[in-house]
Each structure stands twice: as C-alpha cells, then as structure tokens.
Write a protein that holds these residues in place. Structure first.
Motif, short mmCIF file in Angstrom:
data_model
loop_
_atom_site.label_atom_id
_atom_site.label_comp_id
_atom_site.label_asym_id
_atom_site.label_seq_id
_atom_site.Cartn_x
_atom_site.Cartn_y
_atom_site.Cartn_z
N MET A 34 -2.82 19.02 -9.52
CA MET A 34 -4.08 18.72 -8.83
C MET A 34 -5.20 19.56 -9.45
N VAL A 35 -6.21 18.89 -9.88
CA VAL A 35 -7.35 19.60 -10.46
C VAL A 35 -8.54 19.46 -9.51
N SER A 36 -8.99 20.61 -8.98
CA SER A 36 -10.15 20.55 -8.10
C SER A 36 -11.41 20.85 -8.91
N SER A 37 -12.55 20.59 -8.31
CA SER A 37 -13.81 20.73 -9.02
C SER A 37 -14.15 22.20 -9.24
N LEU A 38 -15.05 22.46 -10.18
CA LEU A 38 -15.45 23.83 -10.50
C LEU A 38 -16.01 24.58 -9.29
N PRO A 39 -16.94 23.96 -8.52
CA PRO A 39 -17.45 24.69 -7.36
C PRO A 39 -16.36 25.05 -6.36
N ALA A 40 -15.39 24.15 -6.18
CA ALA A 40 -14.32 24.42 -5.23
C ALA A 40 -13.47 25.59 -5.70
N ARG A 41 -13.19 25.59 -7.01
CA ARG A 41 -12.39 26.70 -7.54
C ARG A 41 -13.15 28.01 -7.45
N ALA A 42 -14.45 27.97 -7.70
CA ALA A 42 -15.28 29.18 -7.62
C ALA A 42 -15.29 29.71 -6.20
N LEU A 43 -15.40 28.78 -5.23
CA LEU A 43 -15.41 29.18 -3.83
C LEU A 43 -14.09 29.86 -3.46
N PHE A 44 -13.03 29.28 -3.94
CA PHE A 44 -11.71 29.84 -3.66
C PHE A 44 -11.59 31.25 -4.23
N LEU A 45 -12.05 31.41 -5.49
CA LEU A 45 -11.98 32.72 -6.14
C LEU A 45 -12.84 33.74 -5.39
N SER A 46 -14.03 33.31 -4.94
CA SER A 46 -14.89 34.20 -4.16
C SER A 46 -14.17 34.68 -2.92
N ALA A 47 -13.51 33.76 -2.23
CA ALA A 47 -12.80 34.10 -1.01
C ALA A 47 -11.68 35.10 -1.31
N VAL A 48 -10.96 34.89 -2.41
CA VAL A 48 -9.88 35.81 -2.78
C VAL A 48 -10.44 37.20 -3.03
N ILE A 49 -11.55 37.27 -3.80
CA ILE A 49 -12.15 38.57 -4.10
C ILE A 49 -12.59 39.27 -2.81
N LEU A 50 -13.18 38.50 -1.89
CA LEU A 50 -13.64 39.07 -0.62
C LEU A 50 -12.46 39.63 0.16
N VAL A 51 -11.40 38.84 0.30
CA VAL A 51 -10.25 39.27 1.11
C VAL A 51 -9.60 40.50 0.48
#
Lengths: 276, 319
Positions: free
Chosen positions: A1-18
């Motif tokens: 499954m390939v998600s869009s760039l913004p979605a992946r960026a959002l996910f990465l942001s959330a990981v960094i925050l947590v």
C-alpha cells in the motif's frame, strides 16, 4: 500500500511527537514520597523535588485547565491566557498597522524616486539594525506611558521590512508595465494604484509577513520589560511564581499564535501572487 | 502638397559615452506615413528600429529631429498611438478580458461598465478569444493567445496610429501565420494606420503597403522605401504566386544581406547640417518589365525628392 506524501509526512510528524514526548515524560522522575525526606529536603519544604522541568502530561493538564477558562480575571496577577494573548495581539496589531500606514507610502516614494532613495538610504541603514528594545528607555521617557511605549517598540521594529520591501518591489516593477500605463495616459495616482501596486504587491506582502513575525517576537520581550499585561508578562510572572508548567504552556501558546499570524499573511500572499 | 499623416523629420539618437565619441545609433532618419497605410520597417539588430518606435510612441526622446502626427508634434505617450510590444506587456495579475477593459477604460473614462465590457468583448472575439478563455490570466494562455490579447487591447482603444514592435517575434511559425492572417483581416476592416517592426521578410511583404529598409548601425539611416504593389486581399498561400513577389523578396533579402552593410560604410561625412531627406521609393515588382519611372500609382512621399542614399547603379536596376 502506497499512501500519499502528505499522509506519510503526517504520520512521521506524529511519530516524532510521540517519541519526543515519551522521552521527555520518562526522563522526569516522579516525586518521591514525602515520608523519606532528608533534613535538607524538609528544610526546603519538598521544593527541591518540585523544582524540575514538568513532564508533558502536567503541561497538557495545565493547558486543559487554562484553555477551558481562558478569559477569567482574578486581579492584576491572575488573568486567563486568552486575556493575556488579547493584550499582546492588540499591541502588536496597533503598532504594526501604524507602521504599515507609514512604511508603505514612504516605501512607494523611495521606490519611485531615485533621489528620495539616495536621500533616505543613510537614515534607514543606521536605524534598521537597532534592536527595537533599545528604543524602550527613550520611548518611556518621551511618551511616559508603558502601554504606548510597547506599541511604539512594535511600530519601530515592524516598519523596516515593510519599508524596504515596498521600496524594492516598487523600484523593480517591470518597465513594460509602466510603459503600458504611460501609453494609456494614466495619471500618476492611477498608475500607482492600478499598475505599480498590484505589480509590487507580492513583494510588499512578503515584507508585511516578515514584519508581523518580528513584531510577535519583540512583543514578548517588550512585555517582559514593561510588565502589567500580555503574554510576555505572563511568562515572566509564572517564572517568578516558579510555575514552570505554566511557562512551558505559555511558550507553546506564543508559538501557536505566531504560527496563526504567519498563516494569515500567507493567505494574503497567495491572494496577491501572480505568475508572469 | 498636403502634409502626410505622420511625418518623421531628421530624427537622430545619440548616446553620450563618457570620455569618448558619442554613440550615434541612427541619424537623419526621415520618412512619412499616410493615413491608413501599413508600413513595415526592416533592419538588422542595433540599427535603432525599436528606438524609432519608442520615439513614435512617445516613450523615448530623440536627440534631435521631430515627429509630427496629424499636424501636432509628438512629445509624450498618448492614447492616439497604441503600442503592441514584442513581449506582449500584458498585466499578469489581470485576466485577458481585464487587460482589454484596462485600455478601453483609459480611452473612454465616461463609459459605463456595460459599454466597456461590450466593446472589449467585441475586440476579443475579433482576435478569436472567447468562450471562457478571456477569463484566464496571461500565464495560463499560450504565447499566441497572449499576443492576440495584446493586439485586441491595442485595436480596442482605436488609436490613430498603431505601433507594432516585432509582435510575432516570439511565436512559432504556424501560430505566427495564423495571427498574421488575423491581423490583416482586422486591419483591412479598420482603416488603421500601422507602423510595424519586423525581422521577417515574408511577413513584411504579406502585411505591408510599404517597407522601409534601414542600413546597419551605428549611423543607421532609412535607405529605401520599397512599395509592395501586390493587390489585396492577400493571403499567404496565394501571394507567393504573384509575379512581383519574388522580385520584391529578392530585393529585400539582397538589401539585408549585402547592401545594408555596404551603405552603412559609405556614410556621407559632410558635417554640414543635412536637410531632411526622404528615402528613395523603390518598386522592385516592376523592375523586369522595364517600366519607366514611377507610374503615378504610388502615394509614396519620397518620389519628388532627391534620393542621394541609393547608389546610382542600383537606381537603374530599380526603375
């Protein structure tokens, strides 16, 4: 499954925050039980244990508390964060729009007249690098009012980027477009409003966006100096109260408000932008 | 003799250069344009064509000499002289339609919004821009479409003189052909006087009543005024079969390839004040028929004047 760039960026942001919040939370040890205090700790009333950087959970708790009732007013030293931000915004916007009212017309003049450019350039070059807070004593002495002085400091710090960008934008308007105005026999006011202003608008608004950013940086420092009200005073007051949870909370509020101001000008920028 | 509509007398442009001899781009340029005439000017880069155009537009001033239009001297820009620039000069923050209304409003400040819109739409349709494309910004239009908008804007203000500065220079050959046809169509219905700069010999023959040939700069001059007596209406497919077409074309190409340089080198070095002289009128289309001197058809203003700038042997070929 390939998600869009913004979605992946959002996910990465959330990981960094947590991860960041997790490390922060775990690295602040829990308060020891009061019964096992040493003599020194008892002398300090347990304050040594309390005087530590609070974990994010406490900050969130405080944020919830403050934001659920942002406009309470229990006297000079205990006002809601909404009231404090309101004071700061009022000062920033007043000083900022006064600066815009002066900087944009003068910038136009400098941009259109090489004579004015050369005549005013030395003053601008000397006045521009002065830290806005350096004006504070002089402002307090002359204006004799702390509120007006902090507005003046905002005025003086936000005037330069707007002035310089307006002059730069106006001077850089393509000669072809000015020639279009000339061949259509437009008067100087019509030319300024219908050709030069829209042509220079992106540069002018960029200057306005830089200015509002600087004004929001400066207001915190100015209010720490002047005191009384505002989000800068709030930070300093909570520091005097040794309430680091509130300090961290207010730092975050300053960041969020600054971001919103910037976003508003980004919208304006988008509205006046054109593609050649 | 009644005065021509547009009179250019002894126009000279010099740029002062520090500590050296002034750079003279062109000097003593004189020619006339009659009302309703379509005149092209051809010359190599650097001969000052664009400067002449800017002086005519009132955007630049000559070092000496005068431009008179309709009996009045040209001193500054005016709505009586519309300009189409090579780079279109559309205002990029306005839609195509708004670019045209910009001109119309300047021309008719007393008109109502509806009148301005109606007039603008009329000219946009004339250049084939309608059905939604008129609401696009210039950046969303192709080069050809942009130049159409620019032409519509210039025609919509109905100037007495239309100045075109290499309007098709930046366009590909196919688009250029289409817009040339459109330009002829609009022009033939308008009695508009047009002065146009071009580098393209075929384009000039297709469009012009007369072609002015400039020698190379510096010290460029208008050497000849070539009459294009190919009957109108012209179109690109048929014009090449006209018996005069290649004679004219060869004459122009030969001028640009050889004589523009040769003539530039034999500049008369008399320091005395030169009288305004008109370029010699040339009719290459009639050269082979061995026709005598001018047959009186041409309204070229230069015919009754001396033609000192043309070599004698060339004159014989021409007439």
């Amino acid at each position: 499954m390939v998600s869009s760039l913004p979605a992946r960026a959002l996910f990465l942001s959330a990981v960094i925050l947590v991860v960041t919040l997790g490390i922060w939370e775990l690295s602040t040890p829990a308060v020891k039980a009061a019964g096992e205090m040493t003599e020194y700790e008892m002398l300090m009333g347990g304050a040594d244990q309390e005087a530590r950087v609070p974990p994010p959970s406490q900050v969130l708790e405080r944020a919830w508390e403050e934001l659920s009732n942002p406009f309470y007013d229990n006297g000079p030293n205990d006002k809601g964060i909404g009231i404090q931000v309101g004071y700061s915004l009022f000062r920033v916007l007043t000083g900022y729009f006064l600066a815009a009212m002066i900087a944009i017309p003068i910038g136009f003049l400098i941009g259109m007249s090489p004579l004015m450019y050369r005549a005013l350039d030395p003053f601008i070059q000397v006045l521009r690098p002065i830290s806005p807070l350096a004006w504070m004593p002089l402002a307090l002495f002359i204006i004799k009012d702390s509120e007006a002085s902090s507005i003046f400091v905002i005025f003086i710090c936000s005037i330069w980027p707007m002035l310089i960008n307006t002059a730069f934008g106006v001077a850089g308007v393509r000669k072809d477009w000015v020639n279009v105005a000339r061949t259509h026999e437009l008067g100087s006011l019509r030319t300024a409003l219908t050709v030069i202003l829209p042509a220079a608008a992106p540069t002018i608004v960029t200057g306005m966006r830089i200015s509002i950013g600087i004004a929001w940086l400066v207001i915190v420092a100015a209010e720490m100096l002047v005191g009384g009200t505002g989000v800068g005073y709030y930070v300093w007051n909570e520091w005097n109260n040794l309430d680091l949870t509130s300090v961290i909370f207010s730092i975050l509020v300053i960041g969020v408000v600054g971001m919103l101001l910037d976003a508003a000008f980004a919208q304006v920028q988008r509205a006046v932008r054109y593609q050649e | 003799m009644n005065n021509p509509f547009l009179q250019i007398d002894a126009l000279t442009k010099r740029y002062p250069s520090p500590g050296g001899e002034d750079l003279t781009v062109f000097e003593e340029v004189s020619f006339d344009i009659n009302k309703g005439e379509f005149v092209c000017i051809i010359g190599h880069s650097g001969c000052g064509k664009s400067t002449i155009m800017n002086v005519l537009a009132g955007l630049d001033t000559a070092t000496s000499g005068a431009v008179t239009m309709d009996g009045k001297e040209v001193v500054g820009p005016s709505l009586d002289r519309g300009v189409v620039f090579q780079n279109y000069s559309l205002l990029p923050w306005r839609s195509a339609l708004k670019n045209v209304t910009f001109g119309v409003r300047a021309r008719h400040p007393d008109w109502s919004k509806e009148q301005i819109l109606e007039h603008s739409y009329k000219y946009l349709e004339m250049v084939g821009l309608s059905g939604g494309a008129e609401h696009r910004k210039p950046s969303q239009l192709s080069g050809g479409m942009r130049q159409r908008v620019s032409i519509a804007r210039a025609f919509a203000i109905q100037p007495k003189l239309l100045l075109l500065d290499e309007p098709f220079g930046a366009l590909d050959a196919l688009t250029r052909g289409t817009i040339q046809d459109e330009l002829i169509r609009i022009w033939s219905g308008s009695e508009q006087t047009v002065f146009m700069i071009t580098h393209d010999v075929d384009e000039a023959i297709l469009l012009a009543d007369r072609i002015l040939l400039m020698t190379n700069g510096p010290y460029a001059r208008v050497a000849e005024s070539v009459v294009i007596d190919i009957p109108r209406p012209r179109n690109r497919a048929e014009i090449i079969h006209d018996p005069g077409y290649y004679k004219i074309r060869n004459h122009l190409v030969e001028f640009l390839a050889l004589r523009s340089k040769a003539l530039a080198e034999e500049r008369p070095d008399d320091d005395g004040p030169m009288k305004p002289r008109r370029p010699a009128t040339v009719r290459p289309a009639h050269s082979a028929e061995g026709e005598g001197p001018e047959d009186g058809l041409g309204e070229g203003p230069g015919e009754d004047r001396p033609a000192p700038l043309v070599e004698p042997e060339r004159m014989s070929l021409v007439q």
